[in-house]
Enzyme design. Structure first.
Site, short mmCIF file in Angstrom:
data_model
loop_
_atom_site.label_atom_id
_atom_site.label_comp_id
_atom_site.label_asym_id
_atom_site.label_seq_id
_atom_site.Cartn_x
_atom_site.Cartn_y
_atom_site.Cartn_z
N GLY A 141 -10.93 47.04 17.21
CA GLY A 141 -9.39 46.72 17.84
C GLY A 141 -9.52 45.84 18.90
O GLY A 141 -8.81 44.72 18.88
N ARG A 186 -3.71 51.06 31.34
CA ARG A 186 -5.04 51.10 31.28
C ARG A 186 -5.52 51.26 32.72
O ARG A 186 -6.62 52.33 32.93
CB ARG A 186 -5.60 49.87 30.71
CG ARG A 186 -5.61 49.50 29.39
CD ARG A 186 -6.36 48.68 28.41
NE ARG A 186 -7.72 48.95 28.34
CZ ARG A 186 -8.52 48.95 29.56
NH1 ARG A 186 -8.15 47.85 30.44
NH2 ARG A 186 -9.77 49.08 29.43
N CYS A 230 6.98 55.64 40.30
CA CYS A 230 6.79 56.77 41.34
C CYS A 230 5.62 57.45 41.07
O CYS A 230 5.91 58.73 40.96
CB CYS A 230 8.28 57.47 41.47
SG CYS A 230 9.64 56.68 41.68
N GLU A 231 4.55 56.74 41.09
CA GLU A 231 3.17 57.48 40.89
C GLU A 231 2.24 56.62 41.65
O GLU A 231 2.25 55.64 41.66
CB GLU A 231 2.71 57.54 39.51
CG GLU A 231 3.79 57.81 38.41
CD GLU A 231 3.30 59.45 38.01
OE1 GLU A 231 2.29 59.82 38.46
OE2 GLU A 231 4.16 60.17 37.25
N TYR A 270 -4.61 47.53 23.60
CA TYR A 270 -4.03 49.00 24.21
C TYR A 270 -3.24 48.54 25.49
O TYR A 270 -3.17 49.20 26.73
CB TYR A 270 -5.15 49.69 24.83
CG TYR A 270 -6.38 49.95 23.47
CD1 TYR A 270 -5.84 50.76 22.38
CD2 TYR A 270 -7.45 49.42 23.31
CE1 TYR A 270 -6.56 50.96 21.22
CE2 TYR A 270 -8.03 49.57 22.20
CZ TYR A 270 -7.52 50.35 21.32
OH TYR A 270 -8.60 50.72 20.27
C1 LIG Z 1 -9.48 53.59 18.02
C2 LIG Z 1 -10.54 53.46 16.97
C3 LIG Z 1 -11.07 52.18 16.37
C4 LIG Z 1 -11.10 50.83 17.37
O1 LIG Z 1 -11.85 51.08 18.62
P1 LIG Z 1 -11.97 49.53 19.22
O2 LIG Z 1 -12.75 50.06 20.44
O3 LIG Z 1 -10.65 49.03 19.72
O4 LIG Z 1 -12.75 48.53 18.56
C5 LIG Z 1 -11.80 52.18 15.36
N1 LIG Z 1 -12.13 53.23 14.77
C6 LIG Z 1 -11.47 54.45 15.00
C7 LIG Z 1 -11.53 55.82 14.20
C8 LIG Z 1 -10.54 54.53 16.28
O5 LIG Z 1 -10.13 55.46 16.40
#
Ligand SMILES: *Cc1c(COP(=O)(O)O)cnc(C)c1O
Length: 432
Positions: free
Chosen positions: A290, A327, A359-360, A388
């Site tokens: 991801g 993040r 407000c945090e 993210y």
């Molecule tokens: C979030 C997730 C990913 C992706 O993770 P990355 O660090 O963004 O590559 C892959 N597999 C599962 C099961 C996840 O929950």
């Protein structure tokens, strides 16, 4: 690679001037580089050429329809964690038959949708879930393709909130009981065992934990191939990206200037270490990246509203908040911050906190950070915000979602309109 660089005195994404985008579309604004996303997908794909593989992009990292459409056209599969994500994939032109469905809490409605649409596989995370999938599939008169997620109990050496492969995490089925779990699952009438899956965590910056986990789990994959005829082994996602020095890291010189020991993980190194362990299995290898695919492809642009000189600190108060990019507050995540107007080489710097209007006290993007001198009205890019980032935005403080832009060369496409007040209150009802 990434595609953010200074050109003619101002920060660009590919061929597009970010100041012009900020002035035209307002701030805060998410901007993504199409070339970077494509480059990352193709590089990983090429690095895995020696094994039969499918890259299942982890949709949750950035699920804008335009991003999904781009990857669907490249032939990507998708890892999803909800029925909503499955519907997004299909809406964006992706193929349900290339989707794996992860997550510890799948509902009946989600399981029914996934079975109806014919997903490639459920990645089940508990025995109770497998029994429930079997029951739902039975009611529908179909067989459910299932892989079990094994928790290999290895330390991913990452932030505790994004570490998922230790026994104390809620994810997967304990390594010690996975054989019994497969045995019991194989006896359920409405389940086809299709694979084995693991995912040990996110933002891993070394290949060692991946190697450790694959060495531990690959023998199980071989065993289950013989015993149950499984066809794939998914090694999950988690490939880390460069958050520090992220502008410089777009440059080949930066990589070669690094000492060997501190070089960030590349997909070429990742593949070089894993492929020799995976190839002998003769299984289809799935990956679920991801962050790697989209993290460095995005920046969040924000404008400085006010400067405030406290007795202890100088604050740059910007128009983006933790509701737009959470993040730093949630994971102590570091994001480099660069002014859109290129500072002179000898420009003065100042040590500041870059904070939002929410407000945090957790509402900050940087603390005690030395950045080039800026003033109210200037814009900043919060770099490496493609993963993210927007997807975790909320309407907290009744702040509308920012707009999103996808840059392709010299062209900027609006891929999400900024919310307005009517979006904010849509669905709310005052009782009469
Ligand atoms: C979030 C997730 C990913 C992706 O993770 P990355 O660090 O963004 O590559 C892959 N597999 C599962 C099961 C996840 O929950």
């Amino acid at each position: 690679m990434h595609s953010f660089h200074y050109q003619n005195g101002s920060l660009h994404c590919e061929g597009v001037d970010l100041q012009t985008l900020a002035d035209t579309h307002g701030t805060p604004l998410y901007v993504y580089s199409q070339a970077t996303i494509l480059d990352h997908f193709r590089r990983l794909d090429a690095a895995l050429a020696e094994v039969d593989h499918l890259i299942c992009y982890a949709t949750k990292a950035n699920s804008n329809l335009a991003v999904l459409n781009l990857l669907a056209k490249e032939g990507a599969g998708f890892d999803i964690v909800s029925g909503g994500e499955l519907r997004r994939i299909q809406h964006a032109g992706g193929d349900a038959g290339k989707c794996t469905f992860a997550g510890v809490g799948k509902t009946r409605a989600e399981i029914e949708l996934a079975l109806r649409e014919g997903i490639y596989c459920f990645n089940a995370e508990s025995e109770a879930e497998i029994v429930f999938i079997d029951q739902v599939a039975g009611e529908m008169g179909v067989k459910a393709p299932v892989a079990l997620r094994v928790n290999p109990n290895v330390d991913a050496q990452t932030h505790k909130y994004i570490s998922t492969g230790k026994s104390e995490n809620k994810f997967g089925i304990d390594f010690d009981i996975i054989r019994e779990a497969y045995d019991r699952a194989s006896k359920l009438p409405n389940i086809t065992l299709r694979g084995l899956q693991m995912h040990i965590g996110s933002q891993l910056t070394s290949s060692n934990p991946f190697v450790e986990a694959v060495e531990k789990v690959a023998p199980l994959a071989a065993e289950f191939k013989d015993a149950y005829g499984i066809e794939f082994f998914s090694v999950g996602g988690g490939i880390g990206i460069v958050y520090q020095d992220s502008l410089a890291s777009g440059d080949a010189d930066w990589w070669s200037s690094k000492e060997d020991g501190e070089k960030p993980l590349t997909v070429e190194e990742y593949a070089a270490r894993l492929v020799p362990l995976l190839k002998p299995l003769g299984l289809r290898i799935l990956l679920e990246p991801g962050r790697y695919m989209v993290g460095n492809a995005g920046a969040m642009i924000t404008r400085i509203l006010y400067e405030k000189h406290g007795s202890a600190k100088t604050f740059k108060i910007v128009d983006a908040g933790m509701n737009d990019l959470i993040r730093p507050a949630l994971y102590q995540g570091h994001h480099d911050i660069a002014p859109l107007r290129q500072p002179a080489d000898d420009a003065a710097t100042e040590t500041v906190d870059v904070v939002g209007p929410v407000c945090e006290s957790g509402d900050f993007f940087a603390q005690n950070r030395e950045i080039p001198a800026t003033e109210a009205g200037d814009c900043l890019a919060v770099l490496s915000s493609g993963a993210y980032g927007f997807v975790m935005a909320s309407n907290y403080n009744s702040r509308p979602f920012p707009a999103e832009i996808l840059v392709d060369g010299d062209t900027a496409h609006v891929i999400r309109k900024r919310q307005d007040f009517s979006d904010l209150v849509a669905g709310e009802i005052i009782p009469s």
